[in-house]
Design an enzyme around this catalytic site. Sequence first.
Site, mmCIF file in Angstrom:
data_model
loop_
_atom_site.group_PDB
_atom_site.id
_atom_site.type_symbol
_atom_site.label_atom_id
_atom_site.label_comp_id
_atom_site.label_asym_id
_atom_site.label_seq_id
_atom_site.Cartn_x
_atom_site.Cartn_y
_atom_site.Cartn_z
ATOM 1 N N ARG A 237 -7.971 4.667 -8.628
ATOM 2 C CA ARG A 237 -8.647 4.452 -9.907
ATOM 3 C C ARG A 237 -10.072 4.968 -9.734
ATOM 4 O O ARG A 237 -10.645 4.845 -8.637
ATOM 5 C CB ARG A 237 -8.721 2.957 -10.262
ATOM 6 C CG ARG A 237 -7.415 2.344 -10.704
ATOM 7 C CD ARG A 237 -7.001 2.808 -12.105
ATOM 8 N NE ARG A 237 -5.798 2.156 -12.569
ATOM 9 C CZ ARG A 237 -4.562 2.659 -12.472
ATOM 10 N NH1 ARG A 237 -4.374 3.833 -11.903
ATOM 11 N NH2 ARG A 237 -3.519 1.998 -12.944
ATOM 12 N N GLU A 266 -12.337 7.445 -17.833
ATOM 13 C CA GLU A 266 -11.424 8.479 -18.302
ATOM 14 C C GLU A 266 -10.788 8.059 -19.628
ATOM 15 O O GLU A 266 -10.634 6.864 -19.864
ATOM 16 C CB GLU A 266 -10.330 8.753 -17.242
ATOM 17 C CG GLU A 266 -9.493 7.529 -16.916
ATOM 18 C CD GLU A 266 -8.491 7.755 -15.784
ATOM 19 O OE1 GLU A 266 -8.877 8.226 -14.702
ATOM 20 O OE2 GLU A 266 -7.311 7.434 -16.010
ATOM 21 N N HIS A 284 -5.328 12.413 -14.447
ATOM 22 C CA HIS A 284 -4.552 11.208 -14.134
ATOM 23 C C HIS A 284 -3.057 11.464 -14.376
ATOM 24 O O HIS A 284 -2.438 10.818 -15.221
ATOM 25 C CB HIS A 284 -5.021 10.015 -14.983
ATOM 26 C CG HIS A 284 -4.581 8.693 -14.418
ATOM 27 N ND1 HIS A 284 -5.276 7.530 -14.618
ATOM 28 C CD2 HIS A 284 -3.513 8.352 -13.661
ATOM 29 C CE1 HIS A 284 -4.658 6.520 -14.013
ATOM 30 N NE2 HIS A 284 -3.575 7.008 -13.428
HETATM 31 P P1 NAP Z 1 -0.256 -1.476 -2.995
HETATM 32 O O1 NAP Z 1 0.995 -1.223 -2.261
HETATM 33 O O2 NAP Z 1 -0.509 -2.837 -3.531
HETATM 34 O O3 NAP Z 1 -1.470 -1.019 -2.056
HETATM 35 C C1 NAP Z 1 -2.775 -1.249 -2.426
HETATM 36 C C2 NAP Z 1 -3.721 -1.206 -1.272
HETATM 37 O O4 NAP Z 1 -4.976 -1.742 -1.763
HETATM 38 C C3 NAP Z 1 -3.299 -2.039 -0.072
HETATM 39 O O5 NAP Z 1 -3.405 -1.248 1.063
HETATM 40 C C4 NAP Z 1 -4.311 -3.167 -0.030
HETATM 41 O O6 NAP Z 1 -4.811 -3.432 1.244
HETATM 42 C C5 NAP Z 1 -5.512 -2.603 -0.773
HETATM 43 N N1 NAP Z 1 -6.304 -3.678 -1.376
HETATM 44 C C6 NAP Z 1 -5.913 -4.571 -2.310
HETATM 45 N N2 NAP Z 1 -6.926 -5.418 -2.599
HETATM 46 C C7 NAP Z 1 -7.966 -5.053 -1.801
HETATM 47 C C8 NAP Z 1 -9.286 -5.548 -1.623
HETATM 48 N N3 NAP Z 1 -9.734 -6.595 -2.332
HETATM 49 N N4 NAP Z 1 -10.096 -4.937 -0.731
HETATM 50 C C9 NAP Z 1 -9.636 -3.885 -0.019
HETATM 51 N N5 NAP Z 1 -8.385 -3.380 -0.133
HETATM 52 C C10 NAP Z 1 -7.573 -3.951 -1.020
HETATM 53 O O7 NAP Z 1 -0.386 -0.523 -4.269
HETATM 54 P P2 NAP Z 1 0.278 0.919 -4.491
HETATM 55 O O8 NAP Z 1 1.591 0.758 -5.126
HETATM 56 O O9 NAP Z 1 0.153 1.703 -3.238
HETATM 57 O O10 NAP Z 1 -0.723 1.491 -5.602
HETATM 58 C C11 NAP Z 1 -2.092 1.658 -5.324
HETATM 59 C C12 NAP Z 1 -2.868 2.029 -6.561
HETATM 60 O O11 NAP Z 1 -2.638 3.387 -6.896
HETATM 61 C C13 NAP Z 1 -2.454 1.304 -7.847
HETATM 62 O O12 NAP Z 1 -3.012 0.007 -7.912
HETATM 63 C C14 NAP Z 1 -2.966 2.210 -8.917
HETATM 64 O O13 NAP Z 1 -4.274 1.853 -9.288
HETATM 65 C C15 NAP Z 1 -2.981 3.581 -8.251
HETATM 66 N N6 NAP Z 1 -2.016 4.492 -8.873
HETATM 67 C C16 NAP Z 1 -2.435 5.680 -9.388
HETATM 68 C C17 NAP Z 1 -1.553 6.553 -9.967
HETATM 69 C C18 NAP Z 1 -1.981 7.876 -10.510
HETATM 70 O O14 NAP Z 1 -1.318 8.384 -11.412
HETATM 71 N N7 NAP Z 1 -3.042 8.463 -10.001
HETATM 72 C C19 NAP Z 1 -0.201 6.198 -10.053
HETATM 73 C C20 NAP Z 1 0.223 4.991 -9.513
HETATM 74 C C21 NAP Z 1 -0.702 4.144 -8.928
HETATM 75 P P3 NAP Z 1 -4.126 -4.321 2.362
HETATM 76 O O15 NAP Z 1 -3.247 -3.368 3.086
HETATM 77 O O16 NAP Z 1 -5.270 -4.796 3.150
HETATM 78 O O17 NAP Z 1 -3.343 -5.395 1.661
#
Ligand code: NAP
Length: 318
Positions: A237, A266, A284
């Site tokens: 994000r 955005e 995005h």
């Molecule tokens: P996920 O499996 O929940 O992974 C999120 C990561 O964020 C984990 O490694 C977690 O760390 C870390 N995190 C969470 N809270 C935190 C905090 N307070 N401080 C530091 N680190 C923290 O999520 P995902 O499925 O990989 O998705 C990640 C993100 O990608 C989504 O939330 C979304 O915003 C974004 N996304 C973007 C697109 C796009 O089109 N560009 C598409 C899909 C998703 P830990 O390992 O320490 O738990």
Amino acid sequence: MSKKNEIIVIGDYTATQLEKLSEEFQTIFVNKTDDLRSLSAASRKNIKGVAFKGHRPLEFDAASFDLLPELRIISNFGVGYDGIDIQEASRRGIKITNTPDVLNDDVADVAIGMLIALSRNFLNGVDWIKSGAWGKSGEMPLNRTVSGKKAGIVGLGRIGCAIAHRLSGFKMNIHYYSRSEKSSVKDWKFHSDPISLAEEVDFLFIALVGGQETSQFVSKEVIQALGADGILINISRGSTVDEEALLDALETKHIRGAALDVFTGEPSINPRFLELDNVFMQPHQGSGTIETREAMAKLQRANLSRFFANESLITPIN
Ligand code: NAP
């Protein structure tokens, strides 16, 4: 035929997605949460379920919940749910679901594609042909190797892991920052501090969740630590990165470049980005393929169906 359950559908969906929602549910459509106000109180008062699609931070907030007094579930289209005030929803007993995993591959592909496009200057390559420079001036200027460099992942979750696995195929050593070391990935080097991670690597991929807790987690200090040869890639994000510090670092060439699929505010982005030639940008579109959007829409509908059937939710987040 049994009566369909009624839901409100909020967001920008394709015609097919809307059609499929209407096949299963009795639907009322609005573009954004602000438009809920335009619906009569009578049409809102018994609504228990919402299919939501939106990225604007905390768009679905207490004021919107007030307009839907019987709301019990928001089925979010997307893995990121920073568009919803989760704390407030939980306080009111509103369940939230998201669409994890089904989009990992597409988002990771975009992260890798953007890095290569930036480092090998693909945009300039197209211009070199179209402008006739190839014939007039010969070879385009040399660019930089991607394979074999050191990569860092900030946030080794589902998408972060999908990126890291791909990078291993590019002969890269993988480093990562997470809040705790992952026992499942012994070959990848853990850093307890994002600054030490940035100092160590050439390419820094940001795959954190969005929301207030990670706001500007990638700080000026982290960006500066990447150094003059460093590239930052953000598919998470816009909010996770200190964008002003990133722009300063790009303008002064304090880092080599950035590849960005997401931006603060955005779709209107900081115009300073438009002046830079060391940035590769995408609107995005990480999960934006026909296949993945279909899978996300299916999971969104399935969570709603389960809720109305009193069955356990597939991908609950609260
Ligand atoms: P996920 O499996 O929940 O992974 C999120 C990561 O964020 C984990 O490694 C977690 O760390 C870390 N995190 C969470 N809270 C935190 C905090 N307070 N401080 C530091 N680190 C923290 O999520 P995902 O499925 O990989 O998705 C990640 C993100 O990608 C989504 O939330 C979304 O915003 C974004 N996304 C973007 C697109 C796009 O089109 N560009 C598409 C899909 C998703 P830990 O390992 O320490 O738990």
